[in-house]
Design a protein around this motif. Sequence first.
Motif: not given
Length: 311
Positions: A198, A99-100, A226-229, A201, A194-196, A232
Motif C-alpha cells: 500500500h 485501495y485507499t 499490519e492490516g489489510s485495509s 503505508r 497497512l501491509g506492504t 480493518t
Amino acid sequence: MTLTELRYIVAVARERHFGRAAEACFVSQPTLSVAIKKLEEELDLKLFERGASEVSVTPLGEAIVRQAQSVLEQAAAIKEIAKRGKDPLSGPLRLGIIYTIGPYLLPELVRHAIDMTPQMPLMLQENFTVKLLDMLRTGELDCAIMAEPFPDTGLATAPLYDEPFLVAAPASHPLAQQRSISSEALKQETMLLLGTGHCFRDQVLEVCPEFARFSSNAEGIRKSFEGSSLETIRYMVAAGMGITVVPQLSVRTWDRSEGPNQQVVYLPFEAPAPTRRVVLAWRRSFTRYEAIAALRNAVYACALEGVTRLS
C-alpha cells in the motif's frame, strides 16, 4: 506478422504463462503457441524462455513486446478516432484506483459520472499502485486515480486534490483530548499500519519514520500491527488496540452515531500537516482527451470535504 500475433505476445508477457494468456485472448493454448512460434521464426529470435512454472521474456523480447503494445494502441486509436467523430464520450472508460481512495471516492464519483456522461460507463479496477501502473503500461487500463509519488513511467498526469492526514485514536486514549497532534507524539504509541504494497503505508512511514523498523523484525510485533485495509484497522482502533493515520476522505464515510466511529476520535496534525496529492494519470498515447476531461469534471462534482481541490 499480424496484430493478432502481437496481441498474443503482449498477453504472454503480461501473464507469464501460455495457458492464462490463451484464456485472456479467448483462444486455445495450441493456437496461441503456434502463432508465437511462427512469429519467432519470422523474426529469427526467441521472445520467451519457457520454464517449468513460469515464462520469462528475453531481453530482446522485452523491447519487441513494448513495440507490439505501442502498435496495438495505435491500431486501437484508429477506431477511437472514428468514434470521437460521432461521439467523443461514447464507450466505456477503464479506470483504475488505489485501495485507499476507492471506497471513499468511487460511490459519489460513479453517481456523477452516470449523470454527466451516461454514454461512458466506468469499468473499475481497484489495486495497488504498482499493479495499476503495469496495467496502464500494457493498455489494460485507460487511466488511474493514484497518490503521488510513483515511479515516472512517462504518463500524463492531472492533479485532482491535496488530502490531509488525520490521526485516528480510541476515544478513551489520552491523545483524544488534544486539539491537534504532532508526529513526535506518536513515537511512543502502538501504531496500526497497512501491509506492504500500500502506498499509503509508505506515506505514513514518512510521517512517522521510527515505525519503519518495526515492520521488519519480530520485536516489532509488540509495537506495530499490519492490516489489510483501512477499515480493518479502524475497527482495531475502535477496540483500543492502537492508533493509526487515515486520509481525510475516509472519515466522512463512517456514521458517527453508530459503529466504531463512536469509539474513534480523529485529530488533525499540527502545521504543517502531512498530505498526499491525488492525481489522475493516463498514457500519453491515449486519444480520448474528452473522456479524461469528463472524468475530472465528475471528480470535481464530488463533495471532497476537507481536501484542497486542484485545477
